[in-house]
Design an enzyme around this catalytic site. Structure first.
Site, PDB file in Angstrom:
ATOM      1  N   SER A  41       0.873  -1.184   0.000  1.00  0.00           N
ATOM      2  CA  SER A  41       0.000   0.000   0.000  1.00  0.00           C
ATOM      3  C   SER A  41       0.903   1.225   0.000  1.00  0.00           C
ATOM      4  O   SER A  41       0.986   1.960   0.972  1.00  0.00           O
ATOM      5  CB  SER A  41      -0.910  -0.012   1.221  1.00  0.00           C
ATOM      6  N   HIS A 154      -3.380  -6.036   2.693  1.00  0.00           N
ATOM      7  CA  HIS A 154      -2.497  -7.078   3.236  1.00  0.00           C
ATOM      8  C   HIS A 154      -3.195  -8.416   3.468  1.00  0.00           C
ATOM      9  O   HIS A 154      -2.623  -9.346   4.027  1.00  0.00           O
ATOM     10  CB  HIS A 154      -1.858  -6.613   4.550  1.00  0.00           C
ATOM     11  N   GLN A 162      -6.671  -1.602   7.340  1.00  0.00           N
ATOM     12  CA  GLN A 162      -5.564  -2.481   6.948  1.00  0.00           C
ATOM     13  C   GLN A 162      -4.894  -3.189   8.132  1.00  0.00           C
ATOM     14  O   GLN A 162      -4.507  -4.340   8.029  1.00  0.00           O
ATOM     15  CB  GLN A 162      -4.539  -1.643   6.191  1.00  0.00           C
ATOM     16  N   GLU A 163      -4.726  -2.459   9.242  1.00  0.00           N
ATOM     17  CA  GLU A 163      -4.001  -3.061  10.365  1.00  0.00           C
ATOM     18  C   GLU A 163      -4.667  -2.744  11.695  1.00  0.00           C
ATOM     19  O   GLU A 163      -4.913  -1.584  12.018  1.00  0.00           O
ATOM     20  CB  GLU A 163      -2.559  -2.520  10.422  1.00  0.00           C
ATOM     21  N   GLU A 204       1.663  -9.400   7.149  1.00  0.00           N
ATOM     22  CA  GLU A 204       2.472  -8.911   8.268  1.00  0.00           C
ATOM     23  C   GLU A 204       2.347  -9.792   9.502  1.00  0.00           C
ATOM     24  O   GLU A 204       2.705  -9.394  10.606  1.00  0.00           O
ATOM     25  CB  GLU A 204       2.114  -7.460   8.568  1.00  0.00           C
ATOM     26  N   ASP A 241      -3.965   1.141  11.656  1.00  0.00           N
ATOM     27  CA  ASP A 241      -3.472   1.785  10.431  1.00  0.00           C
ATOM     28  C   ASP A 241      -4.577   1.615   9.400  1.00  0.00           C
ATOM     29  O   ASP A 241      -4.848   0.508   8.919  1.00  0.00           O
ATOM     30  CB  ASP A 241      -2.175   1.135   9.923  1.00  0.00           C
ATOM     31  N   GLU A 283      -3.159   5.615  12.225  1.00  0.00           N
ATOM     32  CA  GLU A 283      -2.236   5.965  11.136  1.00  0.00           C
ATOM     33  C   GLU A 283      -3.023   6.146   9.844  1.00  0.00           C
ATOM     34  O   GLU A 283      -3.982   5.406   9.592  1.00  0.00           O
ATOM     35  CB  GLU A 283      -1.232   4.809  11.015  1.00  0.00           C
ATOM     36  N   ASP A 310       1.844   8.268   7.481  1.00  0.00           N
ATOM     37  CA  ASP A 310       2.703   7.312   6.767  1.00  0.00           C
ATOM     38  C   ASP A 310       2.721   7.721   5.285  1.00  0.00           C
ATOM     39  O   ASP A 310       3.644   8.413   4.842  1.00  0.00           O
ATOM     40  CB  ASP A 310       2.168   5.889   6.972  1.00  0.00           C
ATOM     41  N   LYS A 335       9.945   4.932   7.198  1.00  0.00           N
ATOM     42  CA  LYS A 335      10.293   3.770   6.373  1.00  0.00           C
ATOM     43  C   LYS A 335      11.459   4.185   5.484  1.00  0.00           C
ATOM     44  O   LYS A 335      11.307   5.074   4.634  1.00  0.00           O
ATOM     45  CB  LYS A 335       9.100   3.381   5.492  1.00  0.00           C
ATOM     46  N   HIS A 363       8.564  -1.499   9.449  1.00  0.00           N
ATOM     47  CA  HIS A 363       8.868  -2.486   8.403  1.00  0.00           C
ATOM     48  C   HIS A 363       8.057  -2.160   7.154  1.00  0.00           C
ATOM     49  O   HIS A 363       7.307  -1.186   7.139  1.00  0.00           O
ATOM     50  CB  HIS A 363       8.495  -3.895   8.907  1.00  0.00           C
ATOM     51  N   ARG A 364       8.151  -3.006   6.114  1.00  0.00           N
ATOM     52  CA  ARG A 364       7.248  -2.954   4.977  1.00  0.00           C
ATOM     53  C   ARG A 364       6.488  -4.277   4.937  1.00  0.00           C
ATOM     54  O   ARG A 364       6.922  -5.278   5.508  1.00  0.00           O
ATOM     55  CB  ARG A 364       7.990  -2.777   3.637  1.00  0.00           C
ATOM     56  N   SER A 365       5.368  -4.291   4.215  1.00  0.00           N
ATOM     57  CA  SER A 365       4.591  -5.533   4.184  1.00  0.00           C
ATOM     58  C   SER A 365       5.359  -6.650   3.460  1.00  0.00           C
ATOM     59  O   SER A 365       5.183  -7.823   3.741  1.00  0.00           O
ATOM     60  CB  SER A 365       3.223  -5.301   3.568  1.00  0.00           C
ATOM     61  N   LYS A 386       6.966  -0.564  14.509  1.00  0.00           N
ATOM     62  CA  LYS A 386       5.855  -1.325  13.950  1.00  0.00           C
ATOM     63  C   LYS A 386       6.463  -2.383  13.053  1.00  0.00           C
ATOM     64  O   LYS A 386       7.032  -2.069  12.012  1.00  0.00           O
ATOM     65  CB  LYS A 386       4.983  -0.348  13.145  1.00  0.00           C
TER      66      LYS A 386
HETATM   67  P1  PGA Z   1       3.118  -1.318   3.157  1.00  0.00           P
HETATM   68  O1  PGA Z   1       2.257  -1.360   4.496  1.00  0.00           O
HETATM   69  O2  PGA Z   1       4.496  -1.745   3.490  1.00  0.00           O
HETATM   70  O3  PGA Z   1       2.372  -2.266   2.273  1.00  0.00           O
HETATM   71  O4  PGA Z   1       3.066   0.116   2.659  1.00  0.00           O
HETATM   72  C1  PGA Z   1       2.681  -0.883   5.721  1.00  0.00           C
HETATM   73  C2  PGA Z   1       1.930   0.352   6.139  1.00  0.00           C
HETATM   74  O5  PGA Z   1       1.046   0.846   5.424  1.00  0.00           O
HETATM   75  O6  PGA Z   1       2.233   0.894   7.187  1.00  0.00           O
HETATM   76 ZN    ZN Z   2       0.680   2.633   6.918  1.00  0.00          ZN
END
Ligand code: PGA
Ligand code: ZN
Length: 418
Positions: A41, A154, A162-163, A204, A241, A283, A310, A335, A363-365, A386
């Site tokens: 994302s 994800h 998403q999270e 994740e 998130d 987030e 983010d 990131k 991290h990244r997904s 995270k």
């Molecule tokens: P991404 O997801 O690594 O797929 O961008 C992580 C996030 O959105 O924080």
């Molecule tokens: Zn995010």
């Protein structure tokens, strides 16, 4: 002075099984390597991820061209540079690219070299990586933002947010913080089983049950926290998130259900959720361009909730400055591959801390066994990290590294401010 001899790169694979770059920097008889992660994302304003889009053998996903760039061009340009002068190394890489979003060489190409150089510098100095950033004493461990239910891009469950994460606010040590999350995750697993949901995990490591409405997921988490013997909102907090970029159409959002509603209505629903489930952090509640919505939301929460940018900030100093002036958020997600070098990442963290923003290393997904971000979190005094759930080794590798760092610090180890 230790000079760089050469840089070698290879194509390896990330946690989604996609090709990614590993760079290895050599000096004398020592070397260190780093692997670049990859998002799903991603924000529009992130630095560019270079892939061989025309290579049919890898359905356009290979990174053989970036590998070649490192092995030839970059290796030549960095030869004889001082391995301890990260700013100089990064400035050579930035100049070599010469574009705003690193579209020529690719942020993935540049970052893998930049991180490997930082690691090698620590190795040559014979210090742990976390001691090779700008914090030199009074190191603090970050609180984990542990992702326990995956939705959005994800997972394939249709869950809008998403999270869904938990943060063990009352933990007195990092090891204790992981233990608290471990208990809640186990309770959640039993609850999911009891309700006949799948306990398979998403990208994740969080569970990805076939639940499509946010409140059902939140109710399960509240119950798991309670059954683990903790108080929601006190011992452990729920954090989200939303990744709202994915849920906006024509200035309307479909975050709270699949119906699109306007910003004011969306804020109202957020405020209800915050109150009902004691949510402490959100987030990307709105999309990356919707600055007005962010400002309205921060005001509506009275700045009492952690609001993290983010996709809004993409670890970019210019965007962070705009966000600060517009009172858009009070925290930033960091990131490395959104910006592309270690030096630029550190600049953003320093500026964020100067203006009183919380910094959350992420991290990244699509991630790897590389644990650079665990050291980065401690070496920059970042408040939180995270890095997924207690599942999938690419996520757990970071938690394990933080446990090692805590042990290395011994009695001097302290948790950061949340
Ligand atoms: P991404 O997801 O690594 O797929 O961008 C992580 C996030 O959105 O924080
Ligand atoms: Zn995010």
């Amino acid at each position: 002075m230790s000079k760089i001899n050469r840089v070698v790169a290879r194509q390896v694979y990330d946690s989604r099984g996609n090709p990614t770059i590993e760079a290895e920097v050599f000096s004398k008889n020592l070397s260190a390597s780093a692997i670049c992660p990859s998002g799903a994302s991603t924000g529009t304003f992130e630095a560019y991820e270079k892939r061989d889009t025309n290579n049919k053998k890898y359905i356009g996903k290979s990174v053989l061209k970036p590998v070649e760039i490192i092995n030839n061009l970059i290796s030549k340009k960095l030869k004889n540079q001082n391995i301890h002068d990260q700013e100089k190394i990064d400035s050579i890489l930035i100049k070599l690219d010469g574009t705003k979003q690193k579209t020529k060489l690719g942020a993935n190409t540049i970052l893998s070299v930049s991180m490997a150089a930082k690691k090698l510098s620590a190795k040559i100095k014979k210090i742990p990586l976390y001691k090779n950033f700008f914090v030199k004493k009074n190191f603090k461990l970050p609180y984990p933002l542990m992702n326990i239910i995956n939705g959005g891009a994800h997972a394939d469950n249709g869950l809008r947010i998403q999270e869904f994460m938990i943060r063990p606010d009352k933990a007195r040590s990092f090891s204790e913080s992981v233990r608290m999350c471990f208990l809640v995750i186990n309770e959640l697993k039993s609850l999911l089983k009891k309700n006949q949901y799948s306990t398979n995990v998403g990208d994740e490591g969080g569970f990805a049950p076939m639940i499509s409405d946010n409140e059902s997921a939140l109710k399960l988490i509240v119950q798991a926290i309670k059954q683990s013997g903790f108080k929601n909102g006190k011992d452990i907090s729920i954090c989200l998130d939303v990744a709202a970029n994915e849920l906006m159409k024509k200035e309307k959002y479909s975050i709270h259900s699949n119906k699109f509603i306007n910003v004011d209505q969306t804020i109202k629903k957020y405020l209800k959720l915050i109150k009902k489930y004691q949510i402490k952090s959100i987030e990307d509640p709105f999309s990356e361009d919707d600055w007005n919505a962010w400002t309205k939301f921060l005001k509506a929460t009275n700045n009492n909730t952690q609001i993290i940018g983010d996709d809004l900030f993409v670890t970019n100093l210019e965007r962070l400055k705009v966000g600060f002036l517009n009172l858009s958020a009070n925290s930033i997600l960091i990131k490395l591959n959104q910006i592309g070098t270690v030096t630029e990442t550190l600049e953003v963290i320093k500026f964020a801390q100067l203006i009183g923003f919380k910094t959350i290393i992420s991290h990244r997904s699509g991630d790897t066994e590389d644990t650079f971000i665990a050291d980065l979190a401690v070496g920059t005094n970042s408040n939180q990290i995270k890095t997924g759930s207690l599942a999938r080794s690419e996520r757990i590798a970071k938690y394990n590294q933080l446990i090692r760092i805590e042990e290395d610090l011994g009695r001097r180890a302290k948790m950061n401010k949340i």
